[in-house]
Enzyme design. Structure first.
Site, PDB file in Angstrom:
ATOM      1  N   ASP A   1       0.863  -1.191   0.000  1.00 30.75           N
ATOM      2  CA  ASP A   1       0.000   0.000   0.000  1.00 30.75           C
ATOM      3  C   ASP A   1       0.891   1.230   0.000  1.00 30.75           C
ATOM      4  OD1 ASP A   1      -1.844   1.983   0.297  1.00 30.75           O
ATOM      5  OD2 ASP A   1      -2.849   1.114   2.049  1.00 30.75           O
TER       6      ASP A   1
ATOM      7  N   ASP B   1      -6.689 -13.709 -19.666  1.00 30.94           N
ATOM      8  CA  ASP B   1      -7.460 -14.543 -18.753  1.00 30.94           C
ATOM      9  C   ASP B   1      -8.342 -15.523 -19.533  1.00 30.94           C
ATOM     10  OD1 ASP B   1      -8.355 -15.015 -16.017  1.00 30.94           O
ATOM     11  OD2 ASP B   1     -10.255 -14.113 -16.596  1.00 30.94           O
TER      12      ASP B   1
ATOM     13  N   ARG C   1      -1.063 -10.832 -20.224  1.00 24.25           N
ATOM     14  CA  ARG C   1      -1.526 -12.159 -19.821  1.00 24.25           C
ATOM     15  C   ARG C   1      -3.025 -12.147 -20.099  1.00 24.25           C
ATOM     16  NH1 ARG C   1      -5.535 -14.364 -16.034  1.00 24.25           N
ATOM     17  NH2 ARG C   1      -4.700 -16.219 -15.042  1.00 24.25           N
TER      18      ARG C   1
ATOM     19  N   TRP D   1     -13.393  -8.838 -11.966  1.00 25.76           N
ATOM     20  CA  TRP D   1     -14.824  -8.534 -12.117  1.00 25.76           C
ATOM     21  C   TRP D   1     -14.965  -7.185 -12.809  1.00 25.76           C
ATOM     22  CZ3 TRP D   1     -16.359 -10.219  -6.448  1.00 25.76           C
ATOM     23  CH2 TRP D   1     -16.270 -11.630  -6.373  1.00 25.76           C
TER      24      TRP D   1
ATOM     25  N   HIS E   1      -2.253 -17.366  -8.186  1.00 30.40           N
ATOM     26  CA  HIS E   1      -3.357 -16.948  -7.313  1.00 30.40           C
ATOM     27  C   HIS E   1      -4.553 -17.897  -7.368  1.00 30.40           C
ATOM     28  CE1 HIS E   1      -4.239 -15.589 -11.303  1.00 30.40           C
ATOM     29  NE2 HIS E   1      -5.451 -15.206 -10.964  1.00 30.40           N
TER      30      HIS E   1
END
Ligand code: NOJ
Ligand code: NOJ
Ligand code: CA
Length: 718
Positions: free
Chosen positions: A63, A262, A260, A133, A360
């Site tokens: 962060d 998906d 990359r 999403w 992941h």
């Protein structure tokens, strides 16, 4: 960049372990674009063979700017399904403080950078911290930063010889529920640079597919139905096709060096080939897709996609097998060697694939019960293997955790930034070796000694060789009686400096190593950097393209004086030439497969890269539909025609098999096909049985003019 000096030459002059030596190829010009600050390795945005990719879940790394963290329930660093605050500023900080540069990684694969839904998924109590999403592919995720932060990330990365790879998500928008209807999250809503396009319940133009969720029963089912509850974008609609192309080119224009993709198993393969042509025409960058395979799974379609689409793949065959062998111990090194051989023969270019230990979507490689040395050993094998390795963030800190959707322990925030771990040292030493020794980048893998616990292999390219000796056993010593290598006689220090119990070896003049007892939990790496003086081609990227686009050839021994590159017998126009890299434009030849060769100025010709695919022109997608095509059991429908893309009437290259279950049902067959844009083409449908017997459609050829942009449909009756 000086004309005749590349990063590798500089590294060679400086010896091993020197990274960040030059800003290679800065200022290289690509057609129709501003100068791209290409970085790392050969300075190529398409040849990643000497790079190491580091995969970062942006939200979970660092962060760097608390002012961009979400308010309210989306943010909770103690909850693994909420935003933790990680952002692009944090990545910039970890480049600038040396954590990533000293680790030696030269490419960062970051989470999808796009705007995501702001709602919580009720089933998993989850925010879209992972980035998959999608709400708007043309806007940044504000919790990762704004566009100026993103540009700064690219520029700071480039200044440090690091490439930026983004995760691109063209398959779907976001969770929607056909049954729950109104009020479920954002109902799949898609935006175009801030303007509402459609959602799953309000979709008058059918921009989404409404075929329910896939049960994974067939390739077709997985493509034309929703992946889980993710609203499936209908790429055969011109608007969606254009939107996705505009989005990816927008991010390419920000200086992105790699992509990359998906869920490539879940999109029409030939539409993806059109997308690849769009990317390579705009700005050629290394692109690799995610075609998920579980442990022990393989698929001919997986290899067909790798060889036909122009896209590379995450190397799930390697990834799953190395986990079997070094993590779960359900297989041994013979199994890994079999996969090395299989992937070498099945991929057109195995060195373009992306092996890994975990990501992941999997349990982390390191487990609480296993020794961290197993992680060190696995990293050493990964980083000395063919292909461009991807290291999942935190592996160097021995982070552990299982992959569970409601509680993703495999996606914890970075636990520490300790630069003194053995894993950190293993990655950094071998990342430097990858950059300095082309045997690692381009070499074949030869097995030199093997049993269940021991794997001694050699990577060799031109006059370069690297021998890697691994013993995974915790307690067993093995006598290695005869070990033959192609190392010249002499003494070789372990490239890992003994980090994993390796040692300095003495090699006899005939390349043999005298009998030794090989101890447990050991990796030793011995490298010879030679001087290849004849043109030796190691890599071609991309492997498809239209005349006029740029292709990069990597290898060694091309010579410092410009020679000739040929596609078949036709010369390409050389843009830049150095001893280990040539950029060349594809000549104006007809669509087809061509052998690419390099001839040095002194007249020596390299072995060929076989099967480079020249496309007949810019590509568009057409959906071909044929009604009433009744077939016998075992027969399928294909398409053949008078252009290269349709096989030039060669039925063994016909396109298909067509589908007949989801969008249309038997005896109607359909397939989304890449064809050259704006051309008059002729074609016929054929039926072919499993023995290859062909039945042609009767009558004259179909004639059709393909669209110049967007998508179209051609429908007829058999
Ligand atoms: C695969 C990604 O890696 C995974 O994390 C994601 O949830 C699905 N594709 C859907 O985008
Ligand atoms: C020590 C290493 O640990 C062992 O694995 C190796 O076999 C011997 N040195 C060779 O002398
Ligand atoms: Ca933040």
């Amino acid at each position: 960049m000086p004309e005749d000096t590349t990063r590798r030459d500089v590294l060679k002059a400086l010896g091993l372990g020197t990274i960040g030596a030059t800003q290679a190829a800065a200022g290289l010009q690509f057609a129709g674009q501003e100068a791209r600050a290409v970085t790392g390795g050969l300075g190529s945005s398409v040849d990643y063979t000497d790079d190491v990719i580091y995969q970062i879940l942006t939200d979970r790394f660092q962060d760097g700017d608390t002012s961009n963290n979400p308010d309210g329930e989306l943010y909770d660093p103690s909850n693994l399904t909420k935003y933790h605050g990680g952002d692009w500023r944090g990545i910039i900080q970890r480049i600038q403080d040396g954590y990533l540069t000293n680790l030696g990684v030269t490419a960062l694969w970051i989470s999808p950078p796009f705007e995501n839904v702001y709602e919580i998924h009720p089933d998993y109590d989850s925010a879209a911290y992972h980035g998959f999403w999608i709400r708007d592919l043309k806007k940044p995720n504000p919790y990762f930063g704004d566009m100026s932060d993103f540009k700064e990330l690219v520029s700071v990365a480039h200044d440090n010889d690091i490439k930026i790879i983004i995760d691109f998500v063209p398959n779907h928008s976001n969770p929607a529920s056909e049954t729950d209807g109104d009020g479920f999250m954002e109902e799949g809503a898609l935006y175009d640079n801030g303007s509402f396009v459609a959602d799953y319940d309000n979709d008058p133009n059918n921009y989404f597919r409404h075929n329910g969720g896939t049960d994974f029963s067939s390739y077709e089912d997985g493509i034309y139905r929703n992946l889980y509850d993710l609203a499936d974008l209908d790429v055969s609609e011109t608007y969606i096709d254009q939107y996705l192309k505009e989005a990816i080119t927008k991010w390419l224009d920000l200086g992105v060096d790699g992509i990359r993709v998906d869920a490539v198993k879940h999109m029409p393969p030939k539409w993806q080939k059109v997308m690849m042509e769009t990317i390579y025409n705009h700005a050629p960058v290394f692109t690799f897709g995610e075609w998920f395979l579980g442990s022990g799974q393989t698929s001919q379609r997986y290899y067909e996609f790798s060889n036909d689409s122009g896209m590379n793949l995450l190397d799930f065959r390697f990834g799953q097998k190395i986990r079997d062998v070094l993590r779960d111990r359900t297989d041994d090194f013979n199994g890994l060697h079999n996969v090395i051989q299989e992937t070498k023969s099945e991929h057109q270019q195995v060195t373009s694939q992306v092996p890994f230990l975990d990501n992941h979507d999997m349990d982390r490689f390191t487990t609480a019960s296993a020794s961290t040395t197993m992680t060190d050993i696995a990293l050493a094998v990964l980083l000395t293997s063919r292909g461009t390795p991807a290291v999942y963030y935190g592996t160097e800190q021995y982070m552990t955790g299982a992959n569970e959707s409601g509680n993703p322990e495999n996606r914890k925030s970075m636990t520490s930034f300790d630069t003194s771990t053995t894993a950190y040292a293993v990655i950094s030493k071998l990342a430097a070796l990858r950059q300095s020794n082309p045997a690692i980048a381009y070499g074949d893998t030869q097995q030199r000694w093997i049993n269940g616990d021991v794997y001694i292999y050699e990577r060799e390219f031109g006059d370069n060789a690297v021998v890697v000796a691994v013993n995974r056993s915790q307690d067993t010593w093995y006598d290695i009686n005869t070990l033959q290598t192609s190392l010249p006689g002499g003494s070789y220090a372990d490239v890992l400096d003994g980090e994993v119990n390796g040692w300095t070896v003495s090699v006899n003049d005939d390349g043999s190593i005298d009998q030794f007892s090989f101890g447990p939990h050991t990796v030793s790496v011995w490298a010879h950097r030679g001087d290849t003086t004849t043109p030796t081609l190691g890599h071609v990227g991309p492997t498809i393209g239209t005349p006029g686009t740029t292709v990069t050839l990597g290898g060694e021994g091309f010579g410092s004086t410009q020679g000739t590159v040929r596609f078949g017998s036709t010369q390409g126009t050389v843009q830049t030439w150095s001893d280990d890299r040539i950029d060349v434009t594809i000549p104006s030849v007809a669509g087809g497969f061509y052998d690419v060769t390099v001839e040095s100025s002194s007249g020596t010709t390299s072995t060929a890269f076989n099967g480079f695919e020249v496309l007949s022109g810019e590509q568009v997608t057409v959906r071909f539909i044929v009604d009433d095509a009744t077939t016998e059991t075992g027969e399928n429908v294909y398409l053949t025609g008078n252009v290269h893309e349709l096989g030039n009437w060669d039925t063994s290259r016909a396109v298909g098999p067509f589908f007949n279950q989801v969008e249309y049902s038997y005896p109607t067959w359909y397939y989304d096909v890449n064809v050259p844009a704006g051309q008059d083409i002729e074609f016929k449908f054929i039926k072919e049985d499993s023995s290859g017997n062909v039945t042609w459609e009767s009558g004259s050829n179909h004639t059709y003019t393909t669209p110049t942009t967007g998508t179209a449909e051609f429908r007829t009756t058999w």
